[in-house]
Design a protein around this motif. Sequence first.
Motif, PDB file in Angstrom:
ATOM      1  N   UNK A  45      38.817  43.293  47.695  1.00  0.00           N
ATOM      2  CA  UNK A  45      38.931  42.744  46.343  1.00  0.00           C
ATOM      3  C   UNK A  45      39.716  41.439  46.338  1.00  0.00           C
ATOM      4  N   UNK A  46      40.833  41.386  47.064  1.00  0.00           N
ATOM      5  CA  UNK A  46      41.666  40.178  47.094  1.00  0.00           C
ATOM      6  C   UNK A  46      40.914  39.022  47.741  1.00  0.00           C
ATOM      7  N   UNK A  47      40.159  39.321  48.789  1.00  0.00           N
ATOM      8  CA  UNK A  47      39.375  38.265  49.445  1.00  0.00           C
ATOM      9  C   UNK A  47      38.400  37.626  48.458  1.00  0.00           C
ATOM     10  N   UNK A  48      37.655  38.430  47.713  1.00  0.00           N
ATOM     11  CA  UNK A  48      36.665  37.898  46.772  1.00  0.00           C
ATOM     12  C   UNK A  48      37.343  37.155  45.616  1.00  0.00           C
ATOM     13  N   UNK A  49      38.434  37.705  45.090  1.00  0.00           N
ATOM     14  CA  UNK A  49      39.129  37.047  43.985  1.00  0.00           C
ATOM     15  C   UNK A  49      39.719  35.709  44.416  1.00  0.00           C
ATOM     16  N   UNK A  53      37.541  34.805  41.267  1.00  0.00           N
ATOM     17  CA  UNK A  53      37.113  35.923  40.412  1.00  0.00           C
ATOM     18  C   UNK A  53      38.338  36.486  39.697  1.00  0.00           C
ATOM     19  N   UNK A  54      38.283  36.552  38.354  1.00  0.00           N
ATOM     20  CA  UNK A  54      39.415  37.053  37.576  1.00  0.00           C
ATOM     21  C   UNK A  54      39.606  38.548  37.812  1.00  0.00           C
ATOM     22  N   UNK A  55      40.857  38.969  37.867  1.00  0.00           N
ATOM     23  CA  UNK A  55      41.170  40.380  38.126  1.00  0.00           C
ATOM     24  C   UNK A  55      40.610  41.318  37.071  1.00  0.00           C
ATOM     25  N   UNK A  56      40.397  40.807  35.840  1.00  0.00           N
ATOM     26  CA  UNK A  56      39.862  41.660  34.771  1.00  0.00           C
ATOM     27  C   UNK A  56      38.430  42.115  35.055  1.00  0.00           C
TER      28      UNK A  56
END
Length: 349
Positions: free
Chosen positions: A290-294, A299-302
């Motif tokens: 998830x952190x890699x893509x954000x 990409x917003x965490x929401x």
Amino acid sequence: MSKARFAILPLALLISGAVNAATVNPFYAGVRAGGVHYADFDTKDYANGTYGSGAEGVDRDDFAAGVFMGYNVTPWFAIEGGYTWLGEVTSKYDEHHDQGKIEQQAIDLVGKFTYQATDKVDLYTKVGGAWQFTRAKGFGATDRDDSLIATAGLGAEYHFTDNLSARAEYQYYHNMETKPTGTDTKLNWDANYYGVSLVYGWGAPAPVVAPVVEEVVEATTVQVEPISVTMPFAFDSDTLTAEDQARLEPIAQRLVNFPNAELVVIGHTDSRGSEAYNQKLSEERAKTVAVYLMKHFNIDASRVKGEGRGELDPVASNDTAEGRAQNRRVDVTTPGFEIQAEDAEAVAQ
């Protein structure tokens, strides 16, 4: 002789665009009850031309009640008439003996101006005239006087239903008067009514307004199918390799092209190790993806939902090395959704 002055709410406010509270009941009737306070007493002695306050020893308060009926000419203006018993003015020789009483009554005819504050609450003011008639008893004589006087009031009305409402109001009657027979003295005063009312409305039904039919153009939508990728992990590892990052490219492009697309990341482990350790490791693996893509694709965490399921959701047997390798994974998905056809075309271009 002192003269009371009073003001009413500006008519400009009452007839503004906000005053469009249409009523379905043009006729209404009600009863009211409350108290009355007498003020500004003046006397004139015609025998010697002297004036005085005339208020010594006067009981200034009494009970009042009445009935009324009205007609709503427009949503904001009504004509209202009614009868009100305004109690008795009592003058005393001393605390044990009355000198005389003056009964007072009034028949009102007023214009009522209404402002709709909310769907349930109206504010209003009234102004017009009243035919006052008084009857003096005692003072050594009995007499009845009547005359036309000015009246005005204001209040608030709460609508329980389309037909039933309640009011809290104040009404001012200017220059009530009497001149007992056999005397040379004329007495004037003002009556201040305050109380509550119960109102029932009835009449013609609301006008039927033909609905406005608008042409509805159905927008064509396109179903965007979900994309899923399974990311394998080495034993006891939560590190992404360059090959892993390449596997995530379709997911990343979907998230970039469609700002409303969401990301679901679920981490898993094999069964080796304690259940608590595996749960934490699965969460770390999901967090890494998830952190890699954000971070790399803004990409917003929401838009991201992630969780770890530890060893509880295997896809193969944990009894073999091959099966355990398949269970050490992260499932990455962008769920399907619908968009307008023109939006899909814009993305394709």
